[in-house]
Each structure stands twice: as structure tokens, then as C-alpha cells.
Scaffold this motif. Sequence first.
Motif, PDB file in Angstrom:
ATOM      1  N   ASN A   1      72.069  47.258  39.724  1.00  0.00           N
ATOM      2  CA  ASN A   1      73.144  48.364  40.115  1.00  0.00           C
ATOM      3  C   ASN A   1      74.558  47.632  40.492  1.00  0.00           C
ATOM      4  O   ASN A   1      74.331  46.585  40.976  1.00  0.00           O
ATOM      5  N   ASN A   2      75.497  48.402  40.578  1.00  0.00           N
ATOM      6  CA  ASN A   2      76.898  47.878  41.149  1.00  0.00           C
ATOM      7  C   ASN A   2      76.610  47.465  42.666  1.00  0.00           C
ATOM      8  O   ASN A   2      77.157  46.679  42.793  1.00  0.00           O
ATOM      9  N   SER A   3      75.935  48.166  43.384  1.00  0.00           N
ATOM     10  CA  SER A   3      75.981  47.628  44.768  1.00  0.00           C
ATOM     11  C   SER A   3      75.300  46.301  45.034  1.00  0.00           C
ATOM     12  O   SER A   3      75.796  45.674  45.829  1.00  0.00           O
ATOM     13  N   ARG A   4      74.129  46.201  44.390  1.00  0.00           N
ATOM     14  CA  ARG A   4      73.569  44.824  44.394  1.00  0.00           C
ATOM     15  C   ARG A   4      74.221  43.892  43.778  1.00  0.00           C
ATOM     16  O   ARG A   4      74.472  42.798  44.443  1.00  0.00           O
ATOM     17  N   ALA A   5      74.858  43.961  42.474  1.00  0.00           N
ATOM     18  CA  ALA A   5      75.984  42.932  42.152  1.00  0.00           C
ATOM     19  C   ALA A   5      76.949  42.596  42.703  1.00  0.00           C
ATOM     20  O   ALA A   5      77.321  41.623  43.218  1.00  0.00           O
ATOM     21  N   PHE A   6      77.447  43.721  43.641  1.00  0.00           N
ATOM     22  CA  PHE A   6      78.778  43.573  44.604  1.00  0.00           C
ATOM     23  C   PHE A   6      78.156  42.482  45.822  1.00  0.00           C
ATOM     24  O   PHE A   6      78.773  41.692  46.230  1.00  0.00           O
ATOM     25  N   SER A   7      76.986  42.917  46.342  1.00  0.00           N
ATOM     26  CA  SER A   7      76.363  42.094  47.409  1.00  0.00           C
ATOM     27  C   SER A   7      76.114  40.664  47.175  1.00  0.00           C
ATOM     28  O   SER A   7      76.412  39.950  47.878  1.00  0.00           O
ATOM     29  N   ILE A   8      75.613  40.520  45.995  1.00  0.00           N
ATOM     30  CA  ILE A   8      75.315  39.024  45.501  1.00  0.00           C
ATOM     31  C   ILE A   8      76.830  38.358  45.364  1.00  0.00           C
ATOM     32  O   ILE A   8      76.877  37.073  45.918  1.00  0.00           O
ATOM     33  N   ASN A   9      77.500  38.830  44.720  1.00  0.00           N
ATOM     34  CA  ASN A   9      78.955  38.334  44.707  1.00  0.00           C
ATOM     35  C   ASN A   9      79.717  37.990  45.754  1.00  0.00           C
ATOM     36  O   ASN A   9      80.161  37.022  46.148  1.00  0.00           O
ATOM     37  N   ALA A  10      79.417  38.982  46.895  1.00  0.00           N
ATOM     38  CA  ALA A  10      80.029  38.658  48.205  1.00  0.00           C
ATOM     39  C   ALA A  10      79.275  37.443  48.908  1.00  0.00           C
ATOM     40  O   ALA A  10      80.150  36.698  49.626  1.00  0.00           O
ATOM     41  N   ALA A  11      77.906  37.658  48.640  1.00  0.00           N
ATOM     42  CA  ALA A  11      77.379  36.356  49.334  1.00  0.00           C
ATOM     43  C   ALA A  11      77.696  35.006  48.852  1.00  0.00           C
ATOM     44  O   ALA A  11      77.977  34.265  49.785  1.00  0.00           O
ATOM     45  N   VAL A  12      77.980  35.064  47.741  1.00  0.00           N
ATOM     46  CA  VAL A  12      78.241  33.699  46.848  1.00  0.00           C
ATOM     47  C   VAL A  12      79.795  33.357  47.303  1.00  0.00           C
ATOM     48  O   VAL A  12      80.152  32.112  47.825  1.00  0.00           O
ATOM     49  N   PHE A  13      80.592  34.159  47.315  1.00  0.00           N
ATOM     50  CA  PHE A  13      81.960  33.961  47.774  1.00  0.00           C
ATOM     51  C   PHE A  13      81.918  33.580  49.294  1.00  0.00           C
ATOM     52  O   PHE A  13      82.644  32.543  49.508  1.00  0.00           O
TER      53      PHE A  13
END
Length: 71
Positions: free
Chosen positions: A2-14
Motif C-alpha cells: 500500500n501507499n503508506s508502507r511504500a512512503f515509509s520505506i522510501n522516507a527511511a531510506v532517504f
Amino acid sequence: MNNSRAFSINAAVFFIAIGLAGCAGMSRQGQDTVAGAGVGAVAGAVLTGGSALGTVGGAAVGGLVGNQVGK
């Protein structure tokens, strides 16, 4: 995924990438101190069930250990 999980992963990597870039000008001992504090904070949080005092205490102990290892 889902979009929330994808955003969280991308934010963590950033934020991890930004954090690592911030250590570029530090001495080896400084980098070891920061790494030790990070590992200690995670360990303290896990061992105390997320207690703020455990997290801060773990970060302090981990920072001291990292500082000594970096000498």
C-alpha cells in the motif's frame, strides 16, 4: 504494497542516506561514536520495551563504547 508502507520505506531510506552523508567530514572516532549511539539507542529501546529512559541510556552507553572503539 500500500501507499503508506511504500512512503515509509522510501522516507527511511532517504533519512538513512542523509545521515550517512552527514558523517563524511567526521573523524573515524566521531563516526564510531555516532554509530555506537545509534545501535545503543535501538538496543535500549528494544530491551526496555520502548522506554524513553532506556533509549537515552542505551544511546549514552553505545556512544561511550563507540568512542572507545574508535581510538
